[in-house]
Design a protein around this motif. Structure first.
Motif, mmCIF file in Angstrom:
data_model
loop_
_atom_site.group_PDB
_atom_site.id
_atom_site.type_symbol
_atom_site.label_atom_id
_atom_site.label_comp_id
_atom_site.label_asym_id
_atom_site.label_seq_id
_atom_site.Cartn_x
_atom_site.Cartn_y
_atom_site.Cartn_z
ATOM 1 N N ALA A 2 0.836 -1.192 0.000
ATOM 2 C CA ALA A 2 0.000 0.000 0.000
ATOM 3 C C ALA A 2 0.877 1.250 0.000
ATOM 4 O O ALA A 2 1.969 1.271 0.564
ATOM 5 N N LYS A 3 0.390 2.304 -0.626
ATOM 6 C CA LYS A 3 1.183 3.520 -0.814
ATOM 7 C C LYS A 3 1.531 4.229 0.492
ATOM 8 O O LYS A 3 2.539 4.945 0.560
ATOM 9 N N LEU A 4 0.698 4.058 1.528
ATOM 10 C CA LEU A 4 0.918 4.790 2.782
ATOM 11 C C LEU A 4 1.121 3.838 3.957
ATOM 12 O O LEU A 4 0.864 4.208 5.107
ATOM 13 N N GLU A 5 1.608 2.647 3.698
ATOM 14 C CA GLU A 5 1.763 1.641 4.737
ATOM 15 C C GLU A 5 2.585 2.183 5.914
ATOM 16 O O GLU A 5 3.700 2.673 5.746
ATOM 17 N N GLY A 6 1.991 2.126 7.107
ATOM 18 C CA GLY A 6 2.696 2.537 8.317
ATOM 19 C C GLY A 6 2.733 4.032 8.568
ATOM 20 O O GLY A 6 3.319 4.479 9.557
ATOM 21 N N SER A 136 4.810 15.133 4.456
ATOM 22 C CA SER A 136 4.160 15.806 3.344
ATOM 23 C C SER A 136 2.954 16.581 3.864
ATOM 24 O O SER A 136 2.114 16.028 4.578
ATOM 25 N N VAL A 137 2.885 17.863 3.501
ATOM 26 C CA VAL A 137 1.760 18.725 3.864
ATOM 27 C C VAL A 137 1.005 19.087 2.591
ATOM 28 O O VAL A 137 1.616 19.481 1.593
ATOM 29 N N ILE A 138 -0.309 18.959 2.656
ATOM 30 C CA ILE A 138 -1.152 19.367 1.533
ATOM 31 C C ILE A 138 -2.141 20.398 2.052
ATOM 32 O O ILE A 138 -2.981 20.092 2.922
ATOM 33 N N VAL A 231 -4.840 14.196 -3.434
ATOM 34 C CA VAL A 231 -4.186 14.320 -2.125
ATOM 35 C C VAL A 231 -3.349 13.077 -1.828
ATOM 36 O O VAL A 231 -2.238 13.175 -1.294
ATOM 37 N N LEU A 232 -3.857 11.913 -2.191
ATOM 38 C CA LEU A 232 -3.087 10.673 -2.010
ATOM 39 C C LEU A 232 -1.766 10.743 -2.757
ATOM 40 O O LEU A 232 -0.709 10.389 -2.211
ATOM 41 N N PHE A 233 -1.792 11.207 -3.994
ATOM 42 C CA PHE A 233 -0.562 11.330 -4.767
ATOM 43 C C PHE A 233 0.444 12.240 -4.064
ATOM 44 O O PHE A 233 1.621 11.903 -3.918
ATOM 45 N N LEU A 234 -0.031 13.388 -3.590
ATOM 46 C CA LEU A 234 0.870 14.340 -2.943
ATOM 47 C C LEU A 234 1.334 13.860 -1.576
ATOM 48 O O LEU A 234 2.404 14.272 -1.097
ATOM 49 N N SER A 236 1.953 10.664 -0.898
ATOM 50 C CA SER A 236 2.755 9.455 -1.067
ATOM 51 C C SER A 236 4.147 9.760 -1.617
ATOM 52 O O SER A 236 4.439 10.873 -2.053
ATOM 53 N N ASP A 237 4.986 8.732 -1.616
ATOM 54 C CA ASP A 237 6.337 8.872 -2.161
ATOM 55 C C ASP A 237 6.340 9.032 -3.677
ATOM 56 O O ASP A 237 7.384 9.330 -4.264
ATOM 57 N N ASP A 238 5.182 8.841 -4.322
ATOM 58 C CA ASP A 238 5.094 9.066 -5.765
ATOM 59 C C ASP A 238 5.389 10.519 -6.119
ATOM 60 O O ASP A 238 5.748 10.818 -7.264
ATOM 61 N N SER A 239 5.241 11.424 -5.153
ATOM 62 C CA SER A 239 5.482 12.857 -5.393
ATOM 63 C C SER A 239 6.692 13.358 -4.612
ATOM 64 O O SER A 239 6.745 14.514 -4.201
ATOM 65 N N SER A 240 7.678 12.504 -4.425
ATOM 66 C CA SER A 240 8.792 12.797 -3.517
ATOM 67 C C SER A 240 9.660 13.974 -3.952
ATOM 68 O O SER A 240 10.426 14.510 -3.145
ATOM 69 N N PHE A 241 9.562 14.418 -5.216
ATOM 70 C CA PHE A 241 10.362 15.550 -5.681
ATOM 71 C C PHE A 241 9.489 16.759 -5.999
ATOM 72 O O PHE A 241 9.862 17.639 -6.754
ATOM 73 N N ILE A 242 8.307 16.797 -5.393
ATOM 74 C CA ILE A 242 7.370 17.896 -5.636
ATOM 75 C C ILE A 242 7.141 18.660 -4.342
ATOM 76 O O ILE A 242 6.719 18.091 -3.341
#
Length: 256
Positions: A2-6, A136-138, A231-234, A236-242
């Protein structure tokens, strides 16, 4: 995996439509979630609907009261162990009136919740993330943070201010590997739009809805799940350089 495990997530405005949809999405992706809202009954209902998906706690708090903010941050860390994701989402729409008919009291109320509340959240969550050197803050803004909308000057002003807070926080937090971005939804099919539709056209709110939808190239309002997906994308680590970015989610409004 899962994208946000833990991960541990904190959501203000957590009992509203976008807050609940995002919480469910986070839970399904492995996160534990803390919901903050001023409406205890709505929090209870949200927790009842969400607990099947994972660990969720609720905290009644006023985002404009610094002691309440300190408390919701502490309770979240004490219960969930950390704050890895902060969805800084609480906000109100204010009254629909021309600038010349807006009262200073109403103007300040909108700014207090939408700007001061967001500032206080950043002030007390960022130290947690900085210490752990991740997070990560959104921040929730609006398309109204990028353009004008007649009749809702307090809301427009507050949502423009969110951009400044986001950019400054992103720069200050970058050295700690903490990312801060803002999202800018078009009208979303929630309670807030029911209120605004009635304000724009008291005699025919449904017509106001149709008029709003005509301004959206995709021809419809966003749904809470649409926002939750971004929000999930931002988060998660999928957006680690944003970081420091403004994400429109507006059905094509920016193209017209």
């Amino acid at each position: 995996m899962a994208k946000l495990e833990g991960k541990a997530a904190l959501i203000t405005g957590g009992a509203g439509g976008i807050g609940v949809a995002t919480a469910e999405t986070f839970l399904k992706e492995g996160a534990s979630v803390s919901l903050v809202d001023l409406d205890q009954a709505a929090l209870d209902e949200a927790q009842k609907s969400l607990q099947q998906y994972g660990k969720v706690i609720t905290i009644k708090a006023n985002v404009t009261d610094e002691e309440d903010v300190k408390r919701y941050v502490k309770e979240t860390v004490d219960t969930l162990g950390s704050i890895d994701i902060f969805f800084n989402n609480a906000g109100i729409e204010g009254k629909v009136k021309p600038i010349v008919d807006q009262t200073l009291e109403d103007f300040n109320k909108v700014l207090n919740i939408n700007v001061s509340g967001m500032f206080l959240g950043l002030k007390h969550v960022l130290p947690i993330m900085s210490k752990q050197e991740s997070g990560s803050v959104i921040n929730t803004s609006s398309v109204a943070g990028l353009m004008g909308t007649p009749g809702v000057a307090p809301y427009v002003t507050s949502k423009h201010a969110v951009i400044g807070l986001t950019k400054n926080a992103a720069l200050e937090a970058a050295s700690y590997n903490v990312r801060v971005n803002s999202i800018h939804p078009s009208p979303v099919n929630t309670r807030m739009m029911r209120s605004l539709e009635k304000g724009f056209n008291p005699e025919d709110a449904e017509q106001a809805k149709e008029d709003q939808e005509k301004q959206i190239p995709l021809g419809r309002y966003g749904e809470s799940q649409d926002i939750a997906n971004l929000v999930l994308f931002l988060a998660s680590d999928d957006s680690s350089f944003i970081s420091g970015s403004q994400y429109r989610i507006d059905g094509g409004m920016a193209a017209s």
